[in-house]
Each structure stands twice: as C-alpha cells, then as structure tokens.
Design an enzyme around this catalytic site. Structure first.
Site, PDB file in Angstrom:
ATOM      1  N   HIS A 190      -2.216  -2.572  -9.379  1.00  0.00           N
ATOM      2  CA  HIS A 190      -3.238  -1.936  -8.540  1.00  0.00           C
ATOM      3  C   HIS A 190      -4.430  -2.876  -8.438  1.00  0.00           C
ATOM      4  O   HIS A 190      -4.769  -3.554  -9.404  1.00  0.00           O
ATOM      5  CB  HIS A 190      -3.699  -0.607  -9.160  1.00  0.00           C
ATOM      6  CG  HIS A 190      -4.374   0.281  -8.180  1.00  0.00           C
ATOM      7  ND1 HIS A 190      -5.713   0.162  -7.862  1.00  0.00           N
ATOM      8  CD2 HIS A 190      -3.891   1.282  -7.399  1.00  0.00           C
ATOM      9  CE1 HIS A 190      -6.019   1.067  -6.955  1.00  0.00           C
ATOM     10  NE2 HIS A 190      -4.941   1.756  -6.647  1.00  0.00           N
ATOM     11  N   ASP A 212       2.487   5.602  -6.835  1.00  0.00           N
ATOM     12  CA  ASP A 212       3.733   5.567  -6.062  1.00  0.00           C
ATOM     13  C   ASP A 212       4.956   5.562  -6.955  1.00  0.00           C
ATOM     14  O   ASP A 212       6.046   5.992  -6.531  1.00  0.00           O
ATOM     15  CB  ASP A 212       3.743   4.345  -5.132  1.00  0.00           C
ATOM     16  CG  ASP A 212       2.667   4.462  -4.073  1.00  0.00           C
ATOM     17  OD1 ASP A 212       1.958   3.478  -3.822  1.00  0.00           O
ATOM     18  OD2 ASP A 212       2.510   5.577  -3.523  1.00  0.00           O
ATOM     19  N   HIS A 242       0.872  -1.193   0.000  1.00  0.00           N
ATOM     20  CA  HIS A 242       0.000   0.000   0.000  1.00  0.00           C
ATOM     21  C   HIS A 242       0.908   1.242   0.000  1.00  0.00           C
ATOM     22  O   HIS A 242       1.744   1.366  -0.887  1.00  0.00           O
ATOM     23  CB  HIS A 242      -0.939  -0.101   1.214  1.00  0.00           C
ATOM     24  CG  HIS A 242      -2.002   0.941   1.298  1.00  0.00           C
ATOM     25  ND1 HIS A 242      -2.411   1.730   0.250  1.00  0.00           N
ATOM     26  CD2 HIS A 242      -2.775   1.320   2.353  1.00  0.00           C
ATOM     27  CE1 HIS A 242      -3.380   2.540   0.648  1.00  0.00           C
ATOM     28  NE2 HIS A 242      -3.620   2.320   1.930  1.00  0.00           N
TER      29      HIS A 242
HETATM   30  C1  SDX Z   1      -1.493   2.088  -3.327  1.00  0.00           C
HETATM   31  O1  SDX Z   1      -6.182   0.574  -3.205  1.00  0.00           O
HETATM   32  C2  SDX Z   1      -5.760   1.752  -3.434  1.00  0.00           C
HETATM   33  O2  SDX Z   1      -6.472   2.620  -3.942  1.00  0.00           O
HETATM   34  C3  SDX Z   1      -4.284   2.004  -3.029  1.00  0.00           C
HETATM   35  C4  SDX Z   1      -3.681   3.323  -3.484  1.00  0.00           C
HETATM   36  C5  SDX Z   1      -4.343   4.512  -2.791  1.00  0.00           C
HETATM   37  O3  SDX Z   1      -4.307   5.622  -3.362  1.00  0.00           O
HETATM   38  O4  SDX Z   1      -4.791   4.331  -1.633  1.00  0.00           O
HETATM   39  O5  SDX Z   1      -3.832   3.453  -4.883  1.00  0.00           O
HETATM   40  C6  SDX Z   1      -2.188   3.395  -3.133  1.00  0.00           C
HETATM   41  O6  SDX Z   1      -1.398   1.330  -2.394  1.00  0.00           O
HETATM   42  C7  SDX Z   1      -1.020   1.689  -4.699  1.00  0.00           C
HETATM   43  C8  SDX Z   1      -0.382   0.266  -4.741  1.00  0.00           C
HETATM   44  C9  SDX Z   1       1.051   0.352  -4.191  1.00  0.00           C
HETATM   45  N1  SDX Z   1       1.606  -1.021  -4.048  1.00  0.00           N
HETATM   46  C10 SDX Z   1       2.616  -1.434  -4.851  1.00  0.00           C
HETATM   47  O7  SDX Z   1       3.101  -0.787  -5.775  1.00  0.00           O
HETATM   48  C11 SDX Z   1       3.138  -2.824  -4.483  1.00  0.00           C
HETATM   49  C12 SDX Z   1       3.331  -3.674  -5.743  1.00  0.00           C
HETATM   50  N2  SDX Z   1       1.990  -3.996  -6.250  1.00  0.00           N
HETATM   51  C13 SDX Z   1       1.461  -5.313  -6.004  1.00  0.00           C
HETATM   52  O8  SDX Z   1       1.810  -5.858  -4.766  1.00  0.00           O
HETATM   53  C14 SDX Z   1      -0.007  -5.431  -6.414  1.00  0.00           C
HETATM   54  O9  SDX Z   1      -0.105  -4.897  -7.668  1.00  0.00           O
HETATM   55  C15 SDX Z   1      -1.095  -4.863  -5.515  1.00  0.00           C
HETATM   56  C16 SDX Z   1      -1.010  -5.400  -4.140  1.00  0.00           C
HETATM   57  C17 SDX Z   1      -1.031  -3.366  -5.492  1.00  0.00           C
HETATM   58  C18 SDX Z   1      -2.449  -5.257  -6.099  1.00  0.00           C
HETATM   59  O10 SDX Z   1      -2.426  -6.589  -6.240  1.00  0.00           O
HETATM   60  P1  SDX Z   1      -3.752  -7.506  -6.366  1.00  0.00           P
HETATM   61  O11 SDX Z   1      -4.861  -6.752  -6.974  1.00  0.00           O
HETATM   62  O12 SDX Z   1      -3.989  -8.143  -5.049  1.00  0.00           O
HETATM   63  O13 SDX Z   1      -3.294  -8.526  -7.425  1.00  0.00           O
HETATM   64  P2  SDX Z   1      -2.234  -9.650  -7.186  1.00  0.00           P
HETATM   65  O14 SDX Z   1      -1.191  -9.233  -6.173  1.00  0.00           O
HETATM   66  O15 SDX Z   1      -2.979 -10.913  -6.931  1.00  0.00           O
HETATM   67  O16 SDX Z   1      -1.518  -9.694  -8.611  1.00  0.00           O
HETATM   68  C19 SDX Z   1      -2.109 -10.389  -9.689  1.00  0.00           C
HETATM   69  C20 SDX Z   1      -0.921 -10.982 -10.440  1.00  0.00           C
HETATM   70  C21 SDX Z   1      -0.049 -11.844  -9.521  1.00  0.00           C
HETATM   71  O17 SDX Z   1       0.575 -12.810 -10.339  1.00  0.00           O
HETATM   72  P3  SDX Z   1       0.260 -14.374 -10.003  1.00  0.00           P
HETATM   73  O18 SDX Z   1       0.745 -14.559  -8.577  1.00  0.00           O
HETATM   74  O19 SDX Z   1      -1.231 -14.530 -10.159  1.00  0.00           O
HETATM   75  O20 SDX Z   1       1.084 -15.115 -11.029  1.00  0.00           O
HETATM   76  O21 SDX Z   1      -0.062  -9.925 -10.905  1.00  0.00           O
HETATM   77  C22 SDX Z   1       1.208 -10.036 -10.270  1.00  0.00           C
HETATM   78  C23 SDX Z   1       1.028 -10.904  -9.040  1.00  0.00           C
HETATM   79  O22 SDX Z   1       2.237 -11.577  -8.738  1.00  0.00           O
HETATM   80  N3  SDX Z   1       1.613  -8.694  -9.854  1.00  0.00           N
HETATM   81  C24 SDX Z   1       2.875  -8.282  -9.785  1.00  0.00           C
HETATM   82  C25 SDX Z   1       2.790  -6.956  -9.344  1.00  0.00           C
HETATM   83  N4  SDX Z   1       1.509  -6.603  -9.153  1.00  0.00           N
HETATM   84  C26 SDX Z   1       0.775  -7.701  -9.461  1.00  0.00           C
HETATM   85  N5  SDX Z   1       4.044  -8.923 -10.035  1.00  0.00           N
HETATM   86  C27 SDX Z   1       5.175  -8.190  -9.847  1.00  0.00           C
HETATM   87  N6  SDX Z   1       5.175  -6.904  -9.430  1.00  0.00           N
HETATM   88  C28 SDX Z   1       4.022  -6.260  -9.164  1.00  0.00           C
HETATM   89  N7  SDX Z   1       4.035  -5.000  -8.747  1.00  0.00           N
END
Ligand code: SDX
Length: 385
Positions: free
Chosen positions: A267, A318, A228
């Site tokens: 996201h 971010d 997050h």
């Molecule tokens: C913020 O919710 C909001 O509105 C938040 C926010 C706000 O203003 O409040 O927008 C602010 O928190 C933005 C997000 C910041 N976080 C990051 O940058 C951390 C990296 N991102 C990931 O951890 C991920 O993208 C999430 C947690 C943000 C969202 O993930 P989801 O929707 O839970 O999806 P997921 O993790 O299940 O990903 C789906 C697939 C997975 O692959 P598989 O395991 O199914 O093979 O996509 C991959 C993930 O591994 N993936 C990534 C990735 N993001 C998703 N792989 C590598 N790097 C990434 N960043």
C-alpha cells in the site's frame, strides 16, 4: 536552475485538506468523519455511512428513513438505460460497462444544460445526483453479472435494505443474514480512503468545474487499474492460478523470480498493514464457516504468511475482499464493480468538498526534453518577432 524536488507518484505529498476521512499509517487507523471505520462496520447499515460521508454526521432515525426512501425509489434501471446496456457485448469488461453506463446516465440527467458554466451544478443538485448514483449502481452491477451468465434481470425489492437488495438483485434469492452482514461490512470498508488515485482523479476533474458524472467516469477509469481497485479481481485470478495451499510455495518462488507484483499486498500509505484488513478478514472467516470452505482459508493464510515472511509487505483490503466476494457467489469480474458501488459515496463526498472550496488542480512538471531548437530555413514573419 537546480533540480526541483520531484515527488514521483505524488508520494508523501499533501495536495489539500479533507474533512471526510483520516488515514493514519502511524496508528494504522482509518476514521470516517472522526468515527473509526471498524465501529461503523460493526454497527451501521451502509446507507447510514453514505449519509455520514456526505453530511459529516450520522443520520437521525428520520434522516436515515428519508435517505432510504429516496434510495429505494431509485433502484431500478430505466428502460432506455437498460436498452443501451443490452446493446453492449457481454464480453465487455464490467468496469468498462459500468463506466459507460454512468457516462450515459450523466448525458441523460444533464441533457439541456447547454451552458458549460452551469456544468458543475449546485450543491443540492450534486447531492441529489450522488444519492441517485448510489441507488442505481447495484442494479447496474447485478444486471451486468446476470447478463454475462445469460440470466434475466431481477427487479429490486423495496422491502429490503441496501445490502440485502444488492444480493437479491444479483442472485435472485433471499440472502442469508450472515452474508448480508459480511457484504454490508465490505461496502463500508470500501467506501472511502482519502486521496487514493481514483478519488484524486475525481477531484482533479471536479476542480475544473466539470460535472459530477464526468468526475465519476474518470474515477472509474482510475479504479479499474490492478495497482488500485482492480487488485481485488487480480487477487482471485492469483487464487485460481495457485489452486490450493500446497502449491503456494512453488507458485510464489516463480512469481517473485519473475518480479511479479503479488496483488492484494502492499500500500502507498499503510506500510505496516492496512487498518481495514482485520475487519474484512473477520467477515471472510464468517463466510468460510458459513459455506464450509476451509480450503479457502488455508490458501489465504498460507500465501499471506509466505509472502509477508519473505518480503515484509502486508495485505491490503483487496486481499480478503477477493475470496469473500467469491464465496458470496460473485463472479471475479464483478469484484471491482462492487468497489465502484461502495466508493461512489466517498468519490461524491470529495467532489462536493472540492467544489465547496475549489482551486484548479494543476501541478508543475520539470522539463527533461530537448533543448530549444528550430526548423531549418524557417524565418519568422515580422508579427512574430
Ligand atoms: C488500493 O491509495 C489507496 O488508498 C488505495 C486503496 C483505497 O482504498 O483506495 O487502499 C485501494 O488500491 C489498495 C492497493 C491495491 N493494489 C495492489 O494490491 C497491487 C499490488 N500492490 C503494489 O503494486 C503496490 O504495493 C502499490 C502500488 C499498492 C503501492 O506501491 P508503492 O507505494 O508505489 O510502492 P512500490 O510499488 O514502489 O513498492 C516498493 C517496493 C518495490 O520494490 P523495489 O522495486 O523497490 O525493489 O515494494 C515492492 C515493489 O516492487 N512491492 C511489491 C508489492 N508491493 C510493493 N512487490 C511485490 N508485490 C507487491 N504487491
């Protein structure tokens, strides 16, 4: 019983309604009380957007002046709070420091409220508390960075707007207009984003009729996580790890082979790019030119194009915010506390909205543990049967 329809992480679940903002992945847009965030970022001081989130309308000139007068009058750290901050180790994570100071402020502000039935406060009390947290958080964040650098505190200036004063208190010098504008835009973009993890945490706590400070403390704890808010700090750690654009491909090969999450990408709601990124990227471009740092832009763009082409996962807010705050001179550990200073407006708007139309937030869990079993030799007494 058939398996209930579980939505892990509450993905895709509408837990309630909100009138504060609309996040629309189909049109890749974000509205604050109906206004596109891009228009607000291009035309408003952050104080006006805070007013909009709290009240539902942009302020008139008089209403803005009144809010600015209260905000400017509440910027300084009280001596007793500063003494507590000075007792904290400078090695404490700044998110832990901010969380602790907000908790402290809550203890001082609500001292004497002995009956827990009065904890939630009235709408007027909570608006006042929201404005005062909005006003003092810049001093908490700025002093935190100066302490860690071994520098003396810089007192706020009442002749500067919110963004310029924040930069003044952090760096102790008159900020350039271009930097003030980029910083102001970043605070507006970070202010609010519907039911993200930290805002939902605040609403869960508010739904028990606990106090506003407890809700904010919980929200800060949620925001710290690298999935997050902590991601903007983590983006900078990644930039420092890679070093320069020509090292991106090798670094990314290793990172993806190790199944690392690349911070600043992806996201839960936006799946074709975060609506806020173009506006923050434009602010970053301004800072790259202002500080003559084309190397930052080259690394940013190389990593983005390499990762998007391989995984089809797009940057979130971010990603441009990290390098932008770094160019402004903020330490990496200060980045997520900056997010607190912005999001306090969205969090408190949601806390007040939750309390205005409350229902205790308490979902179900589908049990997956052991079947019922008993303690050997235990004989329940008659009263228990
Ligand atoms: C913020 O919710 C909001 O509105 C938040 C926010 C706000 O203003 O409040 O927008 C602010 O928190 C933005 C997000 C910041 N976080 C990051 O940058 C951390 C990296 N991102 C990931 O951890 C991920 O993208 C999430 C947690 C943000 C969202 O993930 P989801 O929707 O839970 O999806 P997921 O993790 O299940 O990903 C789906 C697939 C997975 O692959 P598989 O395991 O199914 O093979 O996509 C991959 C993930 O591994 N993936 C990534 C990735 N993001 C998703 N792989 C590598 N790097 C990434 N960043």
């Amino acid at each position: 019983m058939t398996d209930p329809d579980i939505k892990k992480g509450l993905a895709g679940v509408h837990a309630d309604t909100t009138a504060i903002s609309k996040v629309n992945p189909e049109t890749n847009s974000l509205l604050y009380r109906g206004y596109p965030v891009q228009e607000l970022a291009a035309t408003q001081p952050f104080e006006a957007v805070a007013y909009l989130l709290w009240h539902g309308e942009l302020p008139t000139a008089d209403q803005l002046a009144e809010l600015q007068a209260v905000e400017r009058a509440n910027r300084s750290l009280p001596d007793d709070i500063r003494a507590f901050i000075d007792a904290m180790p400078t090695s404490a994570h700044p998110m832990d420091e901010a969380r602790t100071v907000v908790s402290l402020l809550g203890s001082f502000e609500t001292a004497g409220i002995a009956n827990v039935l009065d904890a939630a406060g009235t709408p007027a009390e909570n608006l006042d508390r929201s404005i005062r947290l909005f006003a003092i958080l810049p001093a908490i964040v700025a002093y935190g960075q100066r302490r860690r650098r071994g520098q003396e505190i810089v007192e706020p200036r009442e002749d500067l707007g919110y963004a310029a004063n924040f930069l003044w208190m952090t760096f102790g010098e008159e900020p350039d207009e271009a930097v003030v504008d980029a910083f102001n835009r970043s605070m507006i973009l970070y202010a609010e984003h519907s039911f993200n993890a930290s805002t939902f945490t605040a609403r869960v706590i508010a739904s028990t009729l606990s106090d506003l400070y407890s809700s904010v403390v919980g929200a800060i704890g949620a925001l710290k996580g690298p999935l997050h808010g902590g991601a903007n700090e983590a983006v900078m750690h990644i930039f420092d790890e890679i070093g320069s654009a020509d090292a991106v491909v090798a670094w990314l090969d290793d990172a993806l082979a190790a199944k690392r999450k690349i911070m600043g990408f992806g996201h839960r709601v936006y799946k074709r790019g975060d609506s806020r990124v173009p506006t923050m990227k434009a602010a970053l471009d301004t800072l790259v030119a202002h500080y003559d740092r084309p190397d930052v832009a080259e690394l940013y763009e190389t990593l983005e194009s390499e990762f998007v082409s391989r995984k089809g996962i797009y940057p979130n807010l971010d990603y441009p915010s990290g390098p932008a705050y770094s160019l402004m001179g903020f330490d990496t550990l200060t980045f997520t506390p900056l997010f607190i200073a912005a999001r306090i407006t969205g969090w408190t708007a949601h806390i007040m909205e939750q309390q205005a139309s409350n229902a205790l937030i308490r979902p179900l869990a589908a049990y997956s543990g052991s079947n019922e079993r008993h303690i050997e030799g235990y004989v329940p007494d008659a009263a228990e049967v």
